[in-house]
Design an enzyme around this catalytic site. Sequence first.
Site, PDB file in Angstrom:
ATOM      1  N   ASP A  87      52.181  52.494  36.957  1.00  0.00           N
ATOM      2  CA  ASP A  87      50.778  52.858  37.158  1.00  0.00           C
ATOM      3  C   ASP A  87      50.539  53.146  38.631  1.00  0.00           C
ATOM      4  O   ASP A  87      51.431  52.982  39.458  1.00  0.00           O
ATOM      5  CB  ASP A  87      49.882  51.694  36.714  1.00  0.00           C
ATOM      6  CG  ASP A  87      50.230  50.408  37.460  1.00  0.00           C
ATOM      7  OD1 ASP A  87      49.692  50.208  38.564  1.00  0.00           O
ATOM      8  OD2 ASP A  87      51.064  49.623  36.962  1.00  0.00           O
ATOM      9  N   ASP A  93      48.212  51.426  40.398  1.00  0.00           N
ATOM     10  CA  ASP A  93      47.367  50.326  40.845  1.00  0.00           C
ATOM     11  C   ASP A  93      45.910  50.782  40.652  1.00  0.00           C
ATOM     12  O   ASP A  93      45.554  51.217  39.560  1.00  0.00           O
ATOM     13  CB  ASP A  93      47.706  49.949  42.290  1.00  0.00           C
ATOM     14  CG  ASP A  93      47.337  48.498  42.619  1.00  0.00           C
ATOM     15  OD1 ASP A  93      47.457  47.647  41.727  1.00  0.00           O
ATOM     16  OD2 ASP A  93      46.932  48.232  43.751  1.00  0.00           O
TER      17      ASP A  93
END
Length: 291
Positions: free
Chosen positions: A210, A212
């Site tokens: 991802d 974050d």
Amino acid sequence: MIEPRIGIIGGSGLYHIEGLTKQKWVTVTTPFGKPSDRFLTGELSGRPVVFLPRHGRGHRILPGELNHRANLWAMKKLGAAWLMSISAVGSLQARYQPCDIVLPNQFVDRTKKSWEHTFFGSGIVAHIAFADPICEELRQRLLQTCRALGARVHDGGSYVNMEGPAFSTRAESMTHHNLGYDVIGMTNLGEAKCAREAEIAYATIAMVTDYDCWKVDEAHVTVEMVIANLQRNAAQAKEIVRRVLPQIPLEPGCSCHRALENAILTDRKLWPAKTRTRLRPILEKYFRRKT
């Protein structure tokens, strides 16, 4: 002599390594408490290995609850001389995309757990060199293996170790992004410190799941996002491990395997018997050395 083992720690979504022969789950009792789980020993790609699911099978242990000392003491006790850590991380820079692999060579400590990341104290003082916290020899072998497999891999980077269990606030994430750090996770710093003290060569295979939450044009990190991307990368991570195993030397020989030679300050004649016994797997080769 018994051939040293190669350790593997599996992170979120990686609780087992397929293809092991001579499999045996082993319980290890340590003076530092319980490890994350039992240890799976066996052979893979012709090499003796020992595998540990970092969060326990079924994912039962928070990052902040991990007993790194117990995990690494047990790895040492079981004969691990090298250790590959497979970990989920968030990207802090746009160039690291979900499902990329990063092979960090640095850490930034955002924890408050330094005392839990050392075997020493209780009468024996040691200060390891940690300027280069990752074993470069092992990291380079992983890098070449990733490239040979055609993986999208990044050479080097700084891993920010936060505590969790919540993901970052946007302000924290933006701070780390603006400072130029590369990835963020919750687990590897304690492993790396304890591995260095145990003279185990350690490297991280960081699997990006991802962005974050610093990247406002992307959805912020969720557990579903992490697991979905880890599952996409799990087979590749296992193949990297299988391919790199035959390239690892048969005998320990890098500087990581001598990390304590000049790190212990306490005169050996003053080592408390209880502490000496507790650290036997780590200090045994130094017991008979002259002061």
